[in-house]
Write a protein that holds these residues in place. Structure first.
Motif, mmCIF file in Angstrom:
data_model
loop_
_atom_site.group_PDB
_atom_site.id
_atom_site.type_symbol
_atom_site.label_atom_id
_atom_site.label_comp_id
_atom_site.label_asym_id
_atom_site.label_seq_id
_atom_site.Cartn_x
_atom_site.Cartn_y
_atom_site.Cartn_z
ATOM 1 N N ALA A 162 5.045 15.649 -3.684
ATOM 2 C CA ALA A 162 4.232 14.857 -2.771
ATOM 3 C C ALA A 162 5.137 14.039 -1.856
ATOM 4 O O ALA A 162 6.284 13.749 -2.191
ATOM 5 C CB ALA A 162 3.296 13.937 -3.556
ATOM 6 N N SER A 163 4.600 13.664 -0.697
ATOM 7 C CA SER A 163 5.316 12.848 0.277
ATOM 8 C C SER A 163 4.655 11.474 0.339
ATOM 9 O O SER A 163 3.417 11.375 0.419
ATOM 10 C CB SER A 163 5.273 13.505 1.656
ATOM 11 N N PHE A 164 5.475 10.423 0.337
ATOM 12 C CA PHE A 164 4.980 9.060 0.186
ATOM 13 C C PHE A 164 5.377 8.165 1.364
ATOM 14 O O PHE A 164 6.498 8.245 1.865
ATOM 15 C CB PHE A 164 5.558 8.426 -1.084
ATOM 16 N N GLY A 165 4.453 7.300 1.743
ATOM 17 C CA GLY A 165 4.740 6.232 2.682
ATOM 18 C C GLY A 165 4.364 4.896 2.068
ATOM 19 O O GLY A 165 3.347 4.792 1.372
ATOM 20 N N VAL A 166 5.196 3.874 2.305
ATOM 21 C CA VAL A 166 4.965 2.547 1.728
ATOM 22 C C VAL A 166 4.971 1.516 2.846
ATOM 23 O O VAL A 166 5.825 1.551 3.734
ATOM 24 C CB VAL A 166 6.070 2.195 0.700
ATOM 25 N N ALA A 167 4.017 0.589 2.806
ATOM 26 C CA ALA A 167 4.005 -0.539 3.742
ATOM 27 C C ALA A 167 3.501 -1.776 3.012
ATOM 28 O O ALA A 167 2.737 -1.664 2.045
ATOM 29 C CB ALA A 167 3.118 -0.239 4.951
ATOM 30 N N VAL A 211 -4.207 6.972 -2.023
ATOM 31 C CA VAL A 211 -3.724 5.637 -1.692
ATOM 32 C C VAL A 211 -3.717 4.793 -2.952
ATOM 33 O O VAL A 211 -4.653 4.869 -3.760
ATOM 34 C CB VAL A 211 -4.629 4.963 -0.630
ATOM 35 N N CYS A 212 -2.655 4.009 -3.117
ATOM 36 C CA CYS A 212 -2.616 3.018 -4.183
ATOM 37 C C CYS A 212 -2.432 1.641 -3.555
ATOM 38 O O CYS A 212 -1.464 1.423 -2.811
ATOM 39 C CB CYS A 212 -1.481 3.289 -5.168
ATOM 40 N N LEU A 237 0.853 -1.187 0.000
ATOM 41 C CA LEU A 237 0.000 0.000 0.000
ATOM 42 C C LEU A 237 0.890 1.239 0.000
ATOM 43 O O LEU A 237 1.816 1.351 0.809
ATOM 44 C CB LEU A 237 -0.905 -0.022 1.232
ATOM 45 N N VAL A 238 0.608 2.144 -0.917
ATOM 46 C CA VAL A 238 1.330 3.416 -1.019
ATOM 47 C C VAL A 238 0.382 4.531 -0.613
ATOM 48 O O VAL A 238 -0.709 4.671 -1.190
ATOM 49 C CB VAL A 238 1.851 3.649 -2.450
ATOM 50 N N PHE A 239 0.776 5.310 0.374
ATOM 51 C CA PHE A 239 -0.045 6.414 0.902
ATOM 52 C C PHE A 239 0.723 7.700 0.626
ATOM 53 O O PHE A 239 1.885 7.817 0.977
ATOM 54 C CB PHE A 239 -0.218 6.229 2.420
ATOM 55 N N ASP A 268 0.602 5.224 6.409
ATOM 56 C CA ASP A 268 0.261 6.597 6.802
ATOM 57 C C ASP A 268 1.361 7.200 7.676
ATOM 58 O O ASP A 268 1.805 8.339 7.462
ATOM 59 C CB ASP A 268 -1.073 6.573 7.550
ATOM 60 N N LEU A 269 1.847 6.434 8.645
ATOM 61 C CA LEU A 269 2.916 6.924 9.516
ATOM 62 C C LEU A 269 4.206 7.167 8.738
ATOM 63 O O LEU A 269 4.907 8.163 8.975
ATOM 64 C CB LEU A 269 3.170 5.916 10.647
ATOM 65 N N ALA A 270 4.514 6.280 7.806
ATOM 66 C CA ALA A 270 5.716 6.466 6.990
ATOM 67 C C ALA A 270 5.613 7.749 6.168
ATOM 68 O O ALA A 270 6.583 8.512 6.037
ATOM 69 C CB ALA A 270 5.915 5.259 6.077
ATOM 70 N N MET A 271 4.421 8.020 5.626
ATOM 71 C CA MET A 271 4.210 9.248 4.868
ATOM 72 C C MET A 271 4.401 10.472 5.756
ATOM 73 O O MET A 271 5.045 11.457 5.364
ATOM 74 C CB MET A 271 2.809 9.232 4.249
ATOM 75 N N TYR A 272 3.874 10.436 6.980
ATOM 76 C CA TYR A 272 4.002 11.596 7.869
ATOM 77 C C TYR A 272 5.439 11.818 8.334
ATOM 78 O O TYR A 272 5.819 12.958 8.637
ATOM 79 C CB TYR A 272 3.044 11.465 9.054
#
Length: 346
Positions: free
Chosen positions: A307-312, A268-269, A218-220, A329-333
């Motif tokens: 843009a800022s991205f988080g991946v899990a 989200v992707c 999931l990419v946020f 979400d936390l990784a993005m923040y």
């Protein structure tokens, strides 16, 4: 002899009524169009006993016919083939909205031999009927018999026409249901799915990934300083930018991927069967595309956004759907709170 003929006709009528009853039950019990069409084609085989039979649907965008269901020798070779307007018997039936009975295809110039070449089958006789609804052709049901087999007759076409009417009702019901459903799961600004669809899809994809031992990523991501764009250029400009973001995402996702506007300027992707390394590469492609694009070209030189991205990934970073979304979400923040215009994993 007359008694035997009468008994055969009576049996055929009883079989027809039973088939229509079964199809009618299916129409009222499910909106799963594939299940209904499967049953319909099963009844075609039982009643009319052709060697090969197919159900073709009209592509609503191109107008071409494609094989939705194909049964019989060599039918697997038909998947992926398309039929142009008025090409072959099926194309003629679709464009004219008329049934057609061809006792000997070698005597009919409308017959397209390329499908025999694909299946290595030798067609002799064809019966084809359109599936019609509100003046439109939705598709065609086609029966095919080979050399040495009896040709189809008008009674076959009559039965096939009745079954095609059921199939048209099933298709129209399913498509109407899909359109109504899309109104509840599609974001009006971007054309992407909305958060409601994400929550439903995420649970289903976690179950599938767990069952088959696949990764799920999931990419946020969140647009950087988007509030300043709204403050400076207005909310209409902001909405236009969100629409352009949706266009960019639809250019890079695969058919199995799910792109969502989560809310505000957050996206989200959901990437099935994708490792964290592959998701990181995907996020980098999106980041570069956003960074390179001039948004709102009507503005002087266009606007530049990052843009800022988080991946899990499941199961690497999370054991369930809620945890997967939270970790991305936390990784993005973490990116938002440091450099912006970057990516963090896990």
């Amino acid at each position: 002899m007359e008694a035997e003929e009468l008994l055969r006709e009576l049996k055929r009528n009883v079989d027809e009524l039973h088939a229509y009853n079964e199809i009618g039950k299916a129409l009222t019990s499910t909106l799963d169009i594939r299940e209904v069409l499967r049953l319909i084609m099963e009844k075609v085989g039982e009643l009319l006993q052709p060697t090969n039979w197919s159900l073709l649907l009209v592509d609503e965008i191109t107008g071409e016919l494609f094989f939705e269901v194909a049964v019989g020798p060599g039918s697997e070779s038909l998947q992926g083939l398309r039929i142009g307007a008025e090409e072959g018997i099926a194309g003629w039936v679709a464009s004219r909205k008329e049934s057609l009975l061809v006792a000997d295809v070698s005597q009919d110039e409308r017959f397209a031999s390329r499908f025999d070449e694909a299946t290595r089958f030798s067609t002799s006789s064809i019966a084809a009927v359109p599936m019609r609804s509100k003046g439109r052709t939705l598709g065609v049901i086609e029966l095919v018999n080979g050399r040495g087999q009896p040709p189809f007759d008008e009674a076959d076409v009559r039965v096939l026409g009745s079954i095609a009417d059921f199939a048209a009702i099933a298709l129209e019901n399913a498509r109407n249901y899909r359109r109504v459903e899309e109104l509840t799961i599609i974001d009006e600004h971007t054309g992407l799915y909305n958060a409601r669809h994400l929550l439903r899809s995420l649970d289903a994809e976690i179950l599938r990934a767990r069952r088959f031992g696949h990764d799920l990523s999931l990419v946020f991501f969140d647009l950087d300083r988007f509030k300043q764009v709204n403050d400076r250029h207005g909310h209409q400009a902001g909405s236009a930018i969100l629409r352009e973001c949706g266009e960019e995402l639809l250019q890079v996702i695969r058919p199995a991927d799910i792109a969502i506007r989560y809310g505000g300027d957050e996206f989200v992707c959901l990437l099935p069967e994708t490792t964290s390394a592959e998701a990181l590469a995907f996020a980098e492609r999106v980041r570069e595309r956003f960074k390179a694009r001039a948004f709102l070209e009507s503005e002087a030189g266009g606007l530049r956004l990052t843009a800022s991205f988080g991946v899990a990934s499941f199961p690497e970073h999370a054991a369930d759907a809620d945890e997967l979304l939270r970790r991305a979400d936390l990784a993005m923040y973490r990116v938002k709170g440091s450099t912006r215009d970057g990516i963090q994993v896990g």
